[in-house]
Design a protein around this motif. Structure first.
Motif, PDB file in Angstrom:
ATOM      1  N   ILE A 188      41.582 -77.449  49.560  1.00 40.34           N
ATOM      2  CA  ILE A 188      41.299 -78.205  48.470  1.00 40.34           C
ATOM      3  C   ILE A 188      41.179 -79.648  49.168  1.00 40.34           C
ATOM      4  CG2 ILE A 188      42.789 -79.411  46.503  1.00 40.34           C
ATOM      5  CD1 ILE A 188      42.730 -76.332  46.185  1.00 40.34           C
ATOM      6  N   LEU A 189      40.154 -80.385  48.447  1.00 37.99           N
ATOM      7  CA  LEU A 189      39.697 -81.591  48.801  1.00 37.99           C
ATOM      8  C   LEU A 189      40.487 -82.558  47.866  1.00 37.99           C
ATOM      9  CD1 LEU A 189      37.665 -83.545  50.203  1.00 37.99           C
ATOM     10  CD2 LEU A 189      36.227 -83.162  48.226  1.00 37.99           C
ATOM     11  N   VAL A 190      41.022 -83.564  48.596  1.00 32.50           N
ATOM     12  CA  VAL A 190      41.823 -84.692  47.829  1.00 32.50           C
ATOM     13  C   VAL A 190      40.925 -85.887  48.160  1.00 32.50           C
ATOM     14  CG1 VAL A 190      43.963 -85.968  47.301  1.00 32.50           C
ATOM     15  CG2 VAL A 190      44.110 -83.409  47.595  1.00 32.50           C
ATOM     16  N   THR A 191      40.709 -86.766  47.317  1.00 26.46           N
ATOM     17  CA  THR A 191      40.118 -87.895  47.544  1.00 26.46           C
ATOM     18  C   THR A 191      41.290 -89.125  47.209  1.00 26.46           C
ATOM     19  OG1 THR A 191      39.427 -88.633  45.452  1.00 26.46           O
ATOM     20  CG2 THR A 191      37.884 -87.217  46.575  1.00 26.46           C
ATOM     21  N   GLY A 192      41.055 -90.015  48.077  1.00 30.04           N
ATOM     22  CA  GLY A 192      42.175 -90.972  47.966  1.00 30.04           C
ATOM     23  C   GLY A 192      43.374 -90.622  48.562  1.00 30.04           C
ATOM     24  N   ALA A 193      43.399 -89.650  49.710  1.00 29.49           N
ATOM     25  CA  ALA A 193      44.641 -88.954  50.299  1.00 29.49           C
ATOM     26  C   ALA A 193      45.576 -89.882  51.010  1.00 29.49           C
ATOM     27  CB  ALA A 193      44.073 -87.748  50.671  1.00 29.49           C
ATOM     28  N   GLY A 194      45.193 -91.197  51.252  1.00 30.00           N
ATOM     29  CA  GLY A 194      45.791 -91.848  52.473  1.00 30.00           C
ATOM     30  C   GLY A 194      47.095 -92.624  51.668  1.00 30.00           C
ATOM     31  N   TYR A 195      46.947 -92.578  50.470  1.00 30.65           N
ATOM     32  CA  TYR A 195      48.043 -93.825  49.545  1.00 30.65           C
ATOM     33  C   TYR A 195      48.433 -92.993  48.430  1.00 30.65           C
ATOM     34  CZ  TYR A 195      46.342 -97.371  52.638  1.00 30.65           C
ATOM     35  OH  TYR A 195      45.952 -97.949  54.072  1.00 30.65           O
ATOM     36  N   GLY A 196      49.434 -93.392  47.720  1.00 32.66           N
ATOM     37  CA  GLY A 196      50.046 -93.342  46.441  1.00 32.66           C
ATOM     38  C   GLY A 196      49.904 -91.862  45.916  1.00 32.66           C
ATOM     39  N   ILE A 197      49.384 -91.517  44.857  1.00 33.16           N
ATOM     40  CA  ILE A 197      49.463 -90.454  43.997  1.00 33.16           C
ATOM     41  C   ILE A 197      48.529 -89.381  45.036  1.00 33.16           C
ATOM     42  CG2 ILE A 197      48.572 -88.840  42.040  1.00 33.16           C
ATOM     43  CD1 ILE A 197      49.057 -91.485  40.242  1.00 33.16           C
ATOM     44  N   GLY A 243      50.642 -73.839  49.919  1.00 35.13           N
ATOM     45  CA  GLY A 243      49.864 -73.118  50.877  1.00 35.13           C
ATOM     46  C   GLY A 243      48.589 -73.365  51.019  1.00 35.13           C
ATOM     47  N   ALA A 244      47.974 -74.593  50.359  1.00 33.10           N
ATOM     48  CA  ALA A 244      46.658 -74.815  50.464  1.00 33.10           C
ATOM     49  C   ALA A 244      46.291 -75.683  52.040  1.00 33.10           C
ATOM     50  CB  ALA A 244      45.995 -75.676  49.538  1.00 33.10           C
ATOM     51  N   THR A 245      45.141 -75.374  52.334  1.00 34.68           N
ATOM     52  CA  THR A 245      44.413 -76.335  53.472  1.00 34.68           C
ATOM     53  C   THR A 245      43.915 -77.302  52.896  1.00 34.68           C
ATOM     54  OG1 THR A 245      43.937 -74.375  54.991  1.00 34.68           O
ATOM     55  CG2 THR A 245      42.884 -76.378  55.417  1.00 34.68           C
ATOM     56  N   VAL A 246      44.299 -78.555  53.095  1.00 36.87           N
ATOM     57  CA  VAL A 246      44.061 -79.586  52.439  1.00 36.87           C
ATOM     58  C   VAL A 246      43.010 -80.563  53.001  1.00 36.87           C
ATOM     59  CG1 VAL A 246      44.877 -81.930  50.970  1.00 36.87           C
ATOM     60  CG2 VAL A 246      46.266 -79.743  51.200  1.00 36.87           C
ATOM     61  N   ILE A 247      41.807 -81.055  52.671  1.00 35.31           N
ATOM     62  CA  ILE A 247      41.045 -82.014  53.244  1.00 35.31           C
ATOM     63  C   ILE A 247      41.321 -83.334  52.824  1.00 35.31           C
ATOM     64  CG2 ILE A 247      38.611 -82.711  53.703  1.00 35.31           C
ATOM     65  CD1 ILE A 247      38.019 -79.385  52.801  1.00 35.31           C
ATOM     66  N   LEU A 248      41.563 -84.208  53.588  1.00 29.36           N
ATOM     67  CA  LEU A 248      42.133 -85.386  53.259  1.00 29.36           C
ATOM     68  C   LEU A 248      40.718 -86.705  53.314  1.00 29.36           C
ATOM     69  CD1 LEU A 248      45.194 -85.285  55.536  1.00 29.36           C
ATOM     70  CD2 LEU A 248      45.069 -84.833  52.888  1.00 29.36           C
ATOM     71  N   LEU A 249      40.538 -87.026  52.222  1.00 31.68           N
ATOM     72  CA  LEU A 249      39.374 -88.038  52.218  1.00 31.68           C
ATOM     73  C   LEU A 249      39.885 -89.439  51.685  1.00 31.68           C
ATOM     74  CD1 LEU A 249      35.660 -87.367  50.978  1.00 31.68           C
ATOM     75  CD2 LEU A 249      36.971 -89.383  50.214  1.00 31.68           C
ATOM     76  N   GLY A 250      39.321 -90.540  52.314  1.00 30.10           N
ATOM     77  CA  GLY A 250      39.689 -91.599  51.953  1.00 30.10           C
ATOM     78  C   GLY A 250      39.006 -92.549  52.778  1.00 30.10           C
ATOM     79  N   PRO A 270      37.113 -89.429  56.885  1.00 27.60           N
ATOM     80  CA  PRO A 270      37.093 -90.555  56.487  1.00 27.60           C
ATOM     81  C   PRO A 270      35.813 -90.868  55.876  1.00 27.60           C
ATOM     82  CG  PRO A 270      37.599 -90.703  58.604  1.00 27.60           C
ATOM     83  CD  PRO A 270      37.285 -89.096  58.363  1.00 27.60           C
ATOM     84  N   PHE A 271      35.759 -91.313  54.404  1.00 30.47           N
ATOM     85  CA  PHE A 271      34.621 -91.545  53.646  1.00 30.47           C
ATOM     86  C   PHE A 271      34.707 -92.633  52.633  1.00 30.47           C
ATOM     87  CE2 PHE A 271      31.198 -90.608  50.599  1.00 30.47           C
ATOM     88  CZ  PHE A 271      30.248 -90.205  51.414  1.00 30.47           C
ATOM     89  N   ASP A 272      33.720 -93.377  52.724  1.00 27.36           N
ATOM     90  CA  ASP A 272      33.743 -94.537  51.722  1.00 27.36           C
ATOM     91  C   ASP A 272      32.967 -94.198  50.273  1.00 27.36           C
ATOM     92  OD1 ASP A 272      33.825 -97.006  50.328  1.00 27.36           O
ATOM     93  OD2 ASP A 272      33.485 -98.182  52.139  1.00 27.36           O
ATOM     94  N   LEU A 273      33.639 -94.106  49.284  1.00 24.98           N
ATOM     95  CA  LEU A 273      32.821 -93.696  48.055  1.00 24.98           C
ATOM     96  C   LEU A 273      32.114 -95.054  47.732  1.00 24.98           C
ATOM     97  CD1 LEU A 273      35.645 -91.691  46.341  1.00 24.98           C
ATOM     98  CD2 LEU A 273      33.544 -90.724  47.054  1.00 24.98           C
TER      99      LEU A 273
END
Ligand code: NDP
Length: 251
Positions: A13-22, A34-41, A66-69
């Motif tokens: 599962i990819l989560v964008t904005g995974a560094g803070y908040g929700i 159970g997921a392997t999470v890809i942390l994008l932010g 790390p990625f800047d949208l």
């Protein structure tokens, strides 16, 4: 942990904005399921902190991306999708959670640069990211995409400017995608309004509010988990409210 809590076992599962908040809380929730999470932010250190929290619980090892949208070059998004395909070989879900607030001011005072930045991060970046991730998602036996909306993305409100308009566009993107995928794909899509949640964005939008009176992200995670999991297919294409859905799920 119960079987029910492991509904994302084996999924990526990819989560964008995974560094803070929700986004951080959702990444932890998906890893616990159970997921392997890809942390994008954008901020590497914040993503590393989320990584450490997940590692400390002995959950499936996440990945930091790390990625800047705000990036406008499409080839960067293509490369990002390729990195995910090469390293994981699959993608079973995306939580499109990253977003910026912009200004809280009347339209005739709104800075053009800020307007473009908000629309780039909240809408354009999400579109082009999804454009390049859809082929991989389409290969998954069951995949979910959750767009993040807001109450001001469903009814316009004075002084919310580009943020409000960007969330209307997010709803539109979700609806177009939902109809395109209907009956032709195993990818389910939703838009989800978290409702007022104790984060730095909420504090910036309501500076006079006491954060202690605002619910924490943890309280809406049943909705985030349910939509990412396999049991929510009947809700494909719907605009949902995280607090109401959590209420139904936990009643
Ligand atoms: P936060 O400000 O706490 O988090 C926003 C996240 O988005 C951060 O991780 C941030 O990372 C990331 N982000 C921002 N800009 C970029 C960028 N250019 N590229 C990549 N990542 C980026 O906000 P919330 O957790 O409160 O909000 C999460 C979502 O929920 C947003 O879409 C918001 O609009 C929505 N929402 C929130 C509500 C609330 O009450 N909190 C209510 C309604 C909707 P970084 O700082 O490193 O860039």
């Amino acid at each position: 942990m119960s079987n029910e809590a492991k509904i994302l076992d084996g999924r990526v599962i990819l989560v964008t904005g995974a560094g803070y908040g929700i986004g951080r809380t959702a990444a932890q929730t998906y890893a616990r399921a159970g997921a392997t999470v890809i942390l994008l932010g954008r901020t590497q250190e914040a993503l590393n902190d989320t990584y450490d929290l997940i590692e400390a619980e002995g959950l499936p090892q996440p990945a930091v991306l790390p990625f800047d949208l705000e990036e406008k070059d499409e080839s960067q998004y293509q490369q990002l999708a390729q990195v995910i395909a090469d390293n994981f070989g699959r993608l079973d879900g995306v939580l499109l959670n990253a977003g910026v607030l912009g200004q809280r001011t009347p339209l005739d005072n709104y800075h053009w640069d800020t307007w473009q930045k908000v629309m780039q991060i909240n809408v354009n970046g999400q579109f082009v990211l999804m454009k390049h991730l859809l082929p991989l998602l389409n290969e998954a036996p069951d995949a979910a995409v959750i767009f993040t909306s807001s109450s001001v993305g469903r009814e316009g409100r004075a002084y919310w400017g580009a943020y409000s308009v960007s969330k209307f566009a997010t709803e539109g993107l979700m609806q177009v995608m939902a109809e395109e995928l209907e009956n032709t794909s195993n990818v389910r899509v939703y838009s989800l309004n978290p409702g007022g949640t104790r984060t730095s964005m909420r504090a910036a939008a309501y500076p006079a509010e006491n954060p202690a009176n605002v619910p924490e992200a943890e309280s809406i995670m049943p909705a985030y988990l349910y939509l990412m999991g396999p049991d929510s297919a009947a809700l494909h294409g719907q605009a949902l409210d995280a607090r109401a859905l959590t209420g139904e799920l936990t009643a």
